[in-house]
Design a protein around this motif. Structure first.
Motif, PDB file in Angstrom:
ATOM      1  N   GLY A 175       0.816  -1.224   0.000  1.00  0.00           N
ATOM      2  CA  GLY A 175       0.000   0.000   0.000  1.00  0.00           C
ATOM      3  C   GLY A 175       0.840   1.260   0.000  1.00  0.00           C
ATOM      4  O   GLY A 175       0.380   2.322   0.418  1.00  0.00           O
ATOM      5  N   GLU A 176       2.091   1.154  -0.472  1.00  0.00           N
ATOM      6  CA  GLU A 176       2.979   2.326  -0.477  1.00  0.00           C
ATOM      7  C   GLU A 176       2.785   3.171  -1.719  1.00  0.00           C
ATOM      8  O   GLU A 176       2.504   2.642  -2.796  1.00  0.00           O
ATOM      9  CB  GLU A 176       4.442   1.865  -0.450  1.00  0.00           C
ATOM     10  N   ARG A 177       2.997   4.450  -1.586  1.00  0.00           N
ATOM     11  CA  ARG A 177       2.863   5.385  -2.706  1.00  0.00           C
ATOM     12  C   ARG A 177       4.002   5.178  -3.711  1.00  0.00           C
ATOM     13  O   ARG A 177       5.162   4.999  -3.317  1.00  0.00           O
ATOM     14  CB  ARG A 177       2.892   6.798  -2.134  1.00  0.00           C
ATOM     15  N   LEU A 178       3.679   5.217  -4.999  1.00  0.00           N
ATOM     16  CA  LEU A 178       4.702   5.030  -6.026  1.00  0.00           C
ATOM     17  C   LEU A 178       5.366   6.360  -6.376  1.00  0.00           C
ATOM     18  O   LEU A 178       4.732   7.420  -6.326  1.00  0.00           O
ATOM     19  CB  LEU A 178       4.086   4.401  -7.279  1.00  0.00           C
ATOM     20  N   ARG A 232     -10.103 -16.123   9.840  1.00  0.00           N
ATOM     21  CA  ARG A 232      -8.718 -15.892   9.431  1.00  0.00           C
ATOM     22  C   ARG A 232      -8.275 -14.466   9.769  1.00  0.00           C
ATOM     23  O   ARG A 232      -7.131 -14.234  10.152  1.00  0.00           O
ATOM     24  CB  ARG A 232      -8.562 -16.161   7.929  1.00  0.00           C
ATOM     25  N   SER A 233      -9.198 -13.517   9.645  1.00  0.00           N
ATOM     26  CA  SER A 233      -8.848 -12.122   9.957  1.00  0.00           C
ATOM     27  C   SER A 233      -8.508 -11.947  11.436  1.00  0.00           C
ATOM     28  O   SER A 233      -7.589 -11.221  11.799  1.00  0.00           O
ATOM     29  CB  SER A 233     -10.019 -11.193   9.611  1.00  0.00           C
ATOM     30  N   GLU A 234      -9.285 -12.633  12.286  1.00  0.00           N
ATOM     31  CA  GLU A 234      -9.080 -12.441  13.723  1.00  0.00           C
ATOM     32  C   GLU A 234      -7.733 -12.975  14.199  1.00  0.00           C
ATOM     33  O   GLU A 234      -7.251 -12.588  15.252  1.00  0.00           O
ATOM     34  CB  GLU A 234     -10.253 -13.055  14.502  1.00  0.00           C
ATOM     35  N   THR A 235      -7.115 -13.823  13.398  1.00  0.00           N
ATOM     36  CA  THR A 235      -5.761 -14.255  13.761  1.00  0.00           C
ATOM     37  C   THR A 235      -4.710 -13.517  12.929  1.00  0.00           C
ATOM     38  O   THR A 235      -3.531 -13.842  12.985  1.00  0.00           O
ATOM     39  CB  THR A 235      -5.596 -15.780  13.528  1.00  0.00           C
ATOM     40  N   SER A 236      -5.143 -12.532  12.141  1.00  0.00           N
ATOM     41  CA  SER A 236      -4.184 -11.834  11.261  1.00  0.00           C
ATOM     42  C   SER A 236      -4.341 -10.317  11.351  1.00  0.00           C
ATOM     43  O   SER A 236      -4.125  -9.620  10.365  1.00  0.00           O
ATOM     44  CB  SER A 236      -4.406 -12.231   9.795  1.00  0.00           C
ATOM     45  N   MET A 237      -4.750  -9.809  12.525  1.00  0.00           N
ATOM     46  CA  MET A 237      -5.028  -8.378  12.629  1.00  0.00           C
ATOM     47  C   MET A 237      -3.789  -7.523  12.325  1.00  0.00           C
ATOM     48  O   MET A 237      -3.899  -6.452  11.729  1.00  0.00           O
ATOM     49  CB  MET A 237      -5.578  -8.030  14.014  1.00  0.00           C
ATOM     50  N   ALA A 238      -2.627  -8.001  12.752  1.00  0.00           N
ATOM     51  CA  ALA A 238      -1.406  -7.220  12.500  1.00  0.00           C
ATOM     52  C   ALA A 238      -1.166  -7.112  10.989  1.00  0.00           C
ATOM     53  O   ALA A 238      -0.833  -6.049  10.459  1.00  0.00           O
ATOM     54  CB  ALA A 238      -0.214  -7.882  13.184  1.00  0.00           C
ATOM     55  N   TRP A 239      -1.368  -8.233  10.301  1.00  0.00           N
ATOM     56  CA  TRP A 239      -1.174  -8.249   8.840  1.00  0.00           C
ATOM     57  C   TRP A 239      -2.197  -7.338   8.156  1.00  0.00           C
ATOM     58  O   TRP A 239      -1.855  -6.552   7.275  1.00  0.00           O
ATOM     59  CB  TRP A 239      -1.300  -9.690   8.326  1.00  0.00           C
ATOM     60  N   LEU A 240      -3.459  -7.424   8.609  1.00  0.00           N
ATOM     61  CA  LEU A 240      -4.492  -6.568   8.010  1.00  0.00           C
ATOM     62  C   LEU A 240      -4.182  -5.093   8.248  1.00  0.00           C
ATOM     63  O   LEU A 240      -4.359  -4.246   7.377  1.00  0.00           O
ATOM     64  CB  LEU A 240      -5.876  -6.883   8.611  1.00  0.00           C
ATOM     65  N   GLY A 241      -3.686  -4.803   9.460  1.00  0.00           N
ATOM     66  CA  GLY A 241      -3.322  -3.416   9.785  1.00  0.00           C
ATOM     67  C   GLY A 241      -2.249  -2.906   8.844  1.00  0.00           C
ATOM     68  O   GLY A 241      -2.333  -1.790   8.317  1.00  0.00           O
ATOM     69  N   ALA A 242      -1.239  -3.765   8.597  1.00  0.00           N
ATOM     70  CA  ALA A 242      -0.144  -3.362   7.706  1.00  0.00           C
ATOM     71  C   ALA A 242      -0.642  -3.184   6.275  1.00  0.00           C
ATOM     72  O   ALA A 242      -0.202  -2.300   5.546  1.00  0.00           O
ATOM     73  CB  ALA A 242       0.964  -4.420   7.749  1.00  0.00           C
ATOM     74  N   GLN A 243      -1.592  -4.030   5.864  1.00  0.00           N
ATOM     75  CA  GLN A 243      -2.105  -3.966   4.490  1.00  0.00           C
ATOM     76  C   GLN A 243      -2.978  -2.739   4.247  1.00  0.00           C
ATOM     77  O   GLN A 243      -2.967  -2.166   3.175  1.00  0.00           O
ATOM     78  CB  GLN A 243      -2.964  -5.223   4.200  1.00  0.00           C
ATOM     79  N   HIS A 244      -3.774  -2.378   5.246  1.00  0.00           N
ATOM     80  CA  HIS A 244      -4.825  -1.388   4.989  1.00  0.00           C
ATOM     81  C   HIS A 244      -4.617  -0.023   5.664  1.00  0.00           C
ATOM     82  O   HIS A 244      -5.272   0.942   5.305  1.00  0.00           O
ATOM     83  CB  HIS A 244      -6.187  -1.949   5.417  1.00  0.00           C
TER      84      HIS A 244
END
Ligand code: SF4
Length: 625
Positions: free
Chosen positions: A22-25, A564-576
């Motif tokens: 999700g980084e700016r190009l 799956r989301s409830e065990t991946s909150m850190a990953w979702l946070g980083a993605q979104h």
């Protein structure tokens, strides 16, 4: 999914990683993408970004193009439309003939034309006023920045006054034409009489400050370089960071016709068109929409572009002249049925919209609504059920579509669910708070009790949050205020004492501040401290008439995504998180503040809220125009 992609061109690998995070190009990334021949990878990346933003939706509008005159004081090199006064093909439309072009099914009128040497200012105002009076529900998109600048100079009015008077007459939005390419070199050569980037951007920013959303274009495929294309995109991105007032970006393929330009190619190639669409989607991370303008691209290329990052087809258009005079090879209008068919052929969901991109109707089966905010991400992050199509739509609009049964399921605003419960049954999921949420916030100049008799701005998105605010004001604080619903897009907040924001916009303003509104109240926390209960903003429901087997598969897909989301909150946070300016940690913490399962306490909270809501007086509403 981006993580599963592997571009053939190694130069795209670092770009893919950035897009995935999700980084700016950067400018260099943009140039690398234009130099790459891996068109498929560019399309896949852009499509993934598009899917994240717009789901399966592709928008179109029932619109009518009106060019009131081709008489123009300028002679731009690339223009085959304009006529000098008195020329055999010069024409001028009367107000009556303009009105006669608008039929009842038209939802948007799009007006642009030549810079007429003698028409008075009052004629333009009367044009907008008469359309507004005769067709009150039609959105009027009119006058490019070039025309606004012409009015400003000819009638000796400030840009601000020109725009404000047009807005007062009934103008809704502005088109994006006239920008061509923000390069002084190109301007000197091709359209030196026309305004350059500075005035074009200043006019659009002035419109945004008045609450007039606008579009932006890029005319490509003539003498501009790749670097000039990218610089154009970067300047637009910077302006959008400042105002947030652009709705859509429209790359316009140059039509050579009989114009004075001798390009290397007669028409742009389909490859160049598709790359430009894809790169625009990837570079313009803050633009909500990218348009595949079929008039310039042809129907075939525009249809393919829907899988290269574009999520809008413009519309039926009806009677376009400017591009066709310059040799556009597309028809001058399309029927609604033809547009819908093209969108379906691209595997997308046709969504009829208004000028502000509010969905009006959906033309597909098995469409599931998605609230386009961070807090609903866990339901969709791992959602895997190909039969269902996903449509991002703000809470209030989701309710409208549900009442028409154009969506089969979704996380409905609690207030909307009350009105559709005869047709929709509750599922076991919801979006409820634990204590505070930080995304339903009242930004205010004073404390709660200072709001007596004051004006509170409410974004167009809200359905339940507005009722919660009303309940808190009346029952908890004994305060009565006037609520003003703002139209979608940008808004001038001067004249308001408070503003209610929800979703990602609220999260962003909470972190970076909303100038002029120093105090911030979290409505969910207010509710919790008062009732010691969670607050349920949305409940999942499904159409009762849907076959049981379909209900079960939808339920299972949502449950699995949540698990799956409830065990991946850190990953979702980083993605979104990045997309709305939050760190991964802030986004994770935010997501963990929600409960997504409808339990006894949530049901009790719903009962208490419904009772309190039934007791509040009718909301005093005003619609900001
Ligand atoms: S492009 Fe617009 S301003 Fe230029 S000559 Fe044509 S109508 Fe006039």
């Amino acid at each position: 999914m981006i993580s599963a992609m592997s571009p053939r061109d190694p130069a795209l690998h670092p770009i893919l990683e950035k897009v995935g995070r999700g980084e700016r190009l950067s400018r260099e990334d943009g140039i690398t993408m234009f130099r790459s021949t891996d068109v498929v990878a560019l399309g896949q990346m852009a499509n993934a970004v598009k899917q994240e933003r717009s789901g399966d939706a592709v928008y179109y509008v029932f619109n009518q193009k009106i060019e009131p005159t081709n008489v123009c004081v300028l002679t731009c090199e690339f223009c085959d439309f304009a006529a000098v006064p008195g020329a055999a093909h010069a024409y001028e439309m009367s107000l009556q003939s303009i009105l006669d072009r608008i039929t009842p099914e038209v939802h948007e009128v799009h007006i642009t034309g030549g810079l007429h040497p003698t028409w008075p200012w009052e004629y333009y105002l009367e044009m907008i006023r008469s359309i507004r009076q005769r067709f009150p529900d039609v959105d009027i998109k009119a006058f490019t920045a070039v025309e606004i600048d012409f009015f400003h100079k000819k009638f000796k009015l400030s840009v601000q006054d020109v725009l404000a008077q047009l807005q007062e007459a009934g103008l809704s939005t502005m088109p994006g034409g006239g920008a061509e390419v923000f390069s002084e070199r190109v301007r000197e050569k091709l359209f030196h009489q026309k305004i350059g980037a500075g005035p074009w951007l200043a006019i659009h920013k002035a419109a945004h400050r008045l609450g007039i959303p606008t579009n932006a274009t890029l005319l490509y495929g003539h003498i501009e370089t790749i670097e000039e294309r990218i610089d154009h995109l970067l300047r637009l991105r910077e302006a959008q960071d400042e105002t947030g007032g652009f709705l859509t970006f429209i790359p316009l393929a140059f039509q050579p016709g009989n114009t004075g330009i001798k390009p290397t190619h007669e028409y742009t190639s389909a490859i160049d068109d598709l790359k430009t669409i894809a790169i625009s989607r990837l570079m313009l991370d803050n633009f909500p929409h990218i348009k595949a303008y079929w008039v310039m691209l042809t129907e075939e290329v525009a249809t393919i572009a829907l899988n290269f990052g574009a999520d809008d087809m413009d519309g039926t258009v009806g009677g376009e002249k400017i591009a066709h005079d310059a040799g556009a090879q597309s028809p001058t209008a399309l029927t609604k049925e033809r547009l819908v068919k093209m969108i379906r052929e691209a595997g997308k969901v046709p969504v009829e919209r208004d000028a502000f991109f509010n969905p009006l109707s959906v033309d597909a089966e098995f469409v599931v609504g998605k609230i386009p905010y961070l807090n609903s991400v866990p339901f969709y992050a791992f959602f895997d059920s190909p039969e269902e199509k996903i449509l991002p739509v703000v809470p209030r609009r989701m309710g409208i579509l549900a009442r028409k049964k154009e969506i089969i399921s979704g996380p409905f605003s609690l207030m909307d669910y009350v009105s559709i419960e005869n047709d929709f049954e509750l599922m076991e999921f919801c979006i409820a708070t634990r204590d505070q949420v930080k995304s339903v916030l009242l930004f205010s100049k004073g404390g709660w009790r200072d709001l007596e008799g004051k004006r509170i701005a409410i974004t167009d998105d809200t359905a339940t949050s507005i009722r919660l605010l009303h309940v808190l004001l009346e029952h908890k604080y004994g305060v009565h205020a006037e609520f003003v619903r703002l139209h979608p897009g940008v808004n001038d907040l001067r004249g308001f004492d408070a503003v209610l924001l929800i979703g990602d916009e609220a999260l962003h303003c909470n972190k970076y501040g909303l100038p002029g509104f120093e105090l911030v109240f979290d409505l969910a926390r207010e509710w919790y401290e008062w009732q010691k209960l969670p607050f349920v903003f949305a409940v999942w429901a499904v159409l009762r008439s849907l076959p049981e087997v379909r209900k079960a598969s939808l339920h299972d897909a949502l449950k699995e995504s949540l698990r799956r989301s409830e065990t991946s909150m850190a990953w979702l946070g980083a993605q979104h998180g990045k997309r709305i300016g939050l760190t991964a940690e802030e986004a994770r913490e935010f997501l963990e503040g929600f409960n997504y399962h409808l339990g006894d306490r949530e049901r009790e909270a719903i009962t208490v809220f419904k009772k309190l809501n039934a007791q509040v007086k009718q909301i005093l509403w005003t619609l900001n125009s």
